[in-house]
Scaffold this active site. Structure first.
Site, PDB file in Angstrom:
ATOM      1  CG  ASP A   1       5.115  12.846  11.076  1.00 22.02           C
ATOM      2  OD1 ASP A   1       5.028  14.005  10.314  1.00 22.02           O
ATOM      3  OD2 ASP A   1       5.169  11.812  10.213  1.00 22.02           O
TER       4      ASP A   1
ATOM      5  N   GLY B   1       9.316   1.392   6.805  1.00 24.95           N
ATOM      6  CA  GLY B   1       9.043  -0.056   6.078  1.00 24.95           C
ATOM      7  C   GLY B   1       8.110   0.324   5.031  1.00 24.95           C
ATOM      8  CE  LYS B   2       9.143  -2.228  -0.243  1.00 23.14           C
ATOM      9  NZ  LYS B   2       9.321  -3.523  -1.306  1.00 23.14           N
TER      10      LYS B   2
ATOM     11  CG  LEU C   1      -2.147  -1.084   1.335  1.00 23.22           C
ATOM     12  CD1 LEU C   1      -2.580  -1.183   2.705  1.00 23.22           C
ATOM     13  CD2 LEU C   1      -3.053  -1.028  -0.015  1.00 23.22           C
ATOM     14  N   GLY C   2       2.191   1.239   0.665  1.00 23.39           N
ATOM     15  CA  GLY C   2       3.003   2.484   0.672  1.00 23.39           C
ATOM     16  C   GLY C   2       4.362   1.986   1.320  1.00 23.39           C
ATOM     17  CB  ALA C   3       7.538   1.965   1.036  1.00 17.10           C
TER      18      ALA C   3
END
Length: 660
Positions: free
Chosen positions: A462, A352-353, A346-348
């Protein structure tokens, strides 16, 4: 004379071809009872010294192979074949069976020389597992009880195609024709077992049947798999066996073997099948040796265990016992993500991934997989588990649990079907005005809860569009608590390093390394402007006056054209009063003086129109413009490497503060 020589040459060529055809036909079917007389090649632990084909012995973490010395050519394009063999597995221990063995069809001798031991059964290894270029078919007789095994059972038969992970497997059993039901069969029973493997190329059907030696072939197979071997096999293939051992060992035997290509294999005469060798009478030397090894392993294992426990005890006690969200097994997550395949990513980012997965009940999950060597380390992830495991709000991404294995941490979240707010604003389907307002209000409520709904203040540190995830109803949910911290109410956290995302960090964060509720408010103000304007906080490709979002909105306000900053993709379909409210509120949150920024409680009440928003003068107010060195086409060193603006602008960065 020339004619005679030509005739003689043609005759010799025809003779050679005829002899080759006869030899090929003989090689296409055979029956072996005494393997000393068989044309069989062996390597590793395998041997045929006493006539039995023995694949493994007492060696640890080793392999053994045995196969027909020459490749066998298929007589037609159907790739049909039939084989029958008798095997026996004799474990050295009563409670553990060790590894297993397999019947293997493969294209090259070289293919098996690099097969790994233990769970790979001497066929595959980490480098070539699950590769289509393997052209390997195996029927595994697996007795592996290791946690690394992906099958649920330690007594199963499986069909493997190019991978040690079976395409189909079942617990070992056979169909008893006399009673019309399946009876279980222990593979490592020290008893001789007969197995039939038959492939019908015309119907593309592979059947695997097994039964005790004295039992006639059952009418129903254990496994029946529809498979097109013409896409896997080459014109010539080797046939044989592979076996392996781990720390637990077993002795694996082939006691008779019949094979035919393009037809039915000759049935084995069980009267000619050899018995298993008798065990040696004096076991004392072996027992003493094994006891010494076991004692050494126990002592060494105890020392290693104590070392590892002392090394990780504090970490385990702090979050795994105290907060204890649900723990998932690695096997469950492996299956849920289809083996962590790339098409599931889905994303990195620096951590991590993240992989998409489905549990057995159909529940969608997102799995964040992090190693100890990730950019921002394990400490931040411990904070994420601790924080998320204790917080509860409808606009927080739900942490379902975790898994910790071999130096890596896996966090399991609820799956957000509509991806992130950043994806929808900039890459996906456009959000309507009402949807944007709904998302802003939800995130505001969540931050109000984090700042004031607890005994301590939770600072997210964040807040950004890519950390706002959207569920099926487009509810905005705040996630990624890797940088979250707790502190006492009214206190200010002074960091030794600056963390956050460029464009969202308040000026005092980058200047002094401080973090408090006001720094989260600043980031939320930038987020509101981003949602209304449909622009990222910093866009270096724009003209100088428009590169920084806060600065550009302020310039629109100074010339009395604040609504000109509303996202053009909305095509005028928005509520002017709501837009003015969100833009002014975003700018109030972006003031350079933290004391002049509202609290999240005030912001929530402003958004719900329970309180009147204070007046702001764009001519006299001082706004906190982010310091972005990329504006002058410089590069910034983040996490030890020099990166261009495009590569790190919207990822979280960590910078040491004044060398501390």
């Amino acid at each position: 004379m020339a004619g005679a020589i030509q005739f003689l040459s043609l005759w010799m060529l025809a003779s050679v071809q005829a002899i080759s055809m006869v030899l090929a036909q003989d090689g296409n079917h055979f029956v072996h009872y005494d393997f000393r007389k068989a044309d069989v090649y062996v390597d590793g632990m395998a041997s045929t010294k006493d006539g039995r084909l023995k694949l493994t012995n007492s060696s640890k973490r080793a392999t053994g192979h045995a196969f027909h010395r020459t490749p066998i050519a298929f007589v037609n394009s159907s790739f049909s074949f039939s084989t029958e063999f008798v095997f026996a597995i004799v474990p050295e221990e009563r409670t553990s069976y060790g590894q297993g063995m397999a019947f293997v069809v493969f294209p090259s001798i070289v293919d098996l020389r690099y097969g790994a031991a233990t769970s790979y059964l001497g066929i595959f290894n980490r480098g070539n597992d699950n590769k289509t270029e393997n052209h390997i078919l195996a029927v595994e007789l697996d007795t592996n009880a290791s946690s690394e095994a992906l099958e649920e059972s330690d007594n199963h038969v499986g069909i493997d195609v190019n991978s040690i992970v079976s395409v189909e497997s079942k617990d070992a059993s056979y169909f008893d024709d006399t009673v019309g039901m399946n009876r279980s069969l222990v593979l490592a029973s020290k008893q001789r077992i007969r197995i039939w493997i038959e492939y019908d190329g015309e119907n593309r059907l592979l059947n695997v049947t097994l039964a005790p030696l004295e039992t006639t072939k059952p009418r129903l197979p254990l496994l029946s798999r529809s498979i097109d071997l013409s896409k896997i096999f080459k014109e010539q293939m080797f046939f044989g066996f592979a076996g392996s051992t781990g720390t637990i060992r077993s002795h694996q035997y082939i006691l008779g073997w019949s094979l035919a290509i393009g037809g039915k294999a000759q049935s084995l005469d069980i009267s000619q099948v050899m018995d298993l060798p008798r065990p040696p009478r004096n076991h004392l030397p072996l027992i003493l040796a094994v006891a010494s090894v076991v004692a050494f392993l126990i002592i060494a294992g105890g020392i290693a265990y104590l070392y590892q426990r002392n090394r990780y005890a504090e970490v385990f006690e702090q979050w795994e016992l105290q907060y204890s969200p649900q723990r998932f097994s690695f096997r469950t997550l492996y299956k849920a993500t289809k083996g962590f395949k790339e098409n599931r990513v889905l994303g990195a980012g620096g951590f991590g991934k993240v992989y998409r997965g489905e549990l057995l009940d159909g529940t969608g999950i997102a799995v964040k997989r992090v190693s100890h060597g990730a950019e921002q380390g394990m400490q931040e992830y411990v904070a994420e588990i601790a924080t998320m495991g204790r917080l509860a709000h409808r606009n927080l991404v739900q942490l379902r649990g975790y898994c910790r294995r071999k130096g890596e941490l896996l966090l399991v979240y609820e799956y957000m079907v509509n991806a992130s707010l950043a994806d929808r604003l900039f890459d996906g389907d456009n959000l309507s005005w009402s949807q944007r307002v709904h998302i802003v209000k939800g995130v505001s409520s969540c931050l109000h809860y984090l700042h004031e709904g607890w005994g301590k203040v939770v600072l997210h540190r964040d807040i950004k569009a890519s950390n706002i995830l959207l569920d099926e109803n487009l509810n905005g949910k705040l996630g990624d608590f890797g940088l979250a911290i707790f502190h006492d109410r009214g206190a200010t956290f002074e960091a030794t390093r600056v963390v956050g995302t460029i464009g969202y960090m308040a000026p005092e964060v980058t200047a002094m390394g401080v973090a408090n509720e006001a720094t989260d408010v600043y980031a939320f103000g930038v987020l509101m402007l981003e949602v209304v304007c449909g622009r990222r906080p910093v866009e270096p490709e724009r003209s100088p006056g428009q590169k920084i979002l806060v600065e550009w909105v302020a310039s629109c306000g100074r010339r009395g054209a604040l609504l000109d900053s509303v996202d053009s993709k909305l095509a005028g379909n928005f509520e002017a009063e709501e837009a003015m409210l969100l833009l002014k509120l975003g700018m109030i949150c972006s003031q350079i003086d933290p004391q002049k920024r509202p609290t999240m409680k005030d912001i929530t009440e402003y958004l719900e129109q329970k309180k009147r928003i204070p007046h702001i003068s764009f001519d006299t107010a001082a706004f906190g413009i982010p310091i972005v060195p990329i504006i002058s086409d410089e590069t910034v060193t983040a996490q030890g490497s020099a990166l261009s603006f495009a590569s790190f602008l919207y990822d979280t960065i960590t910078v040491l503060f004044r060398g501390r």
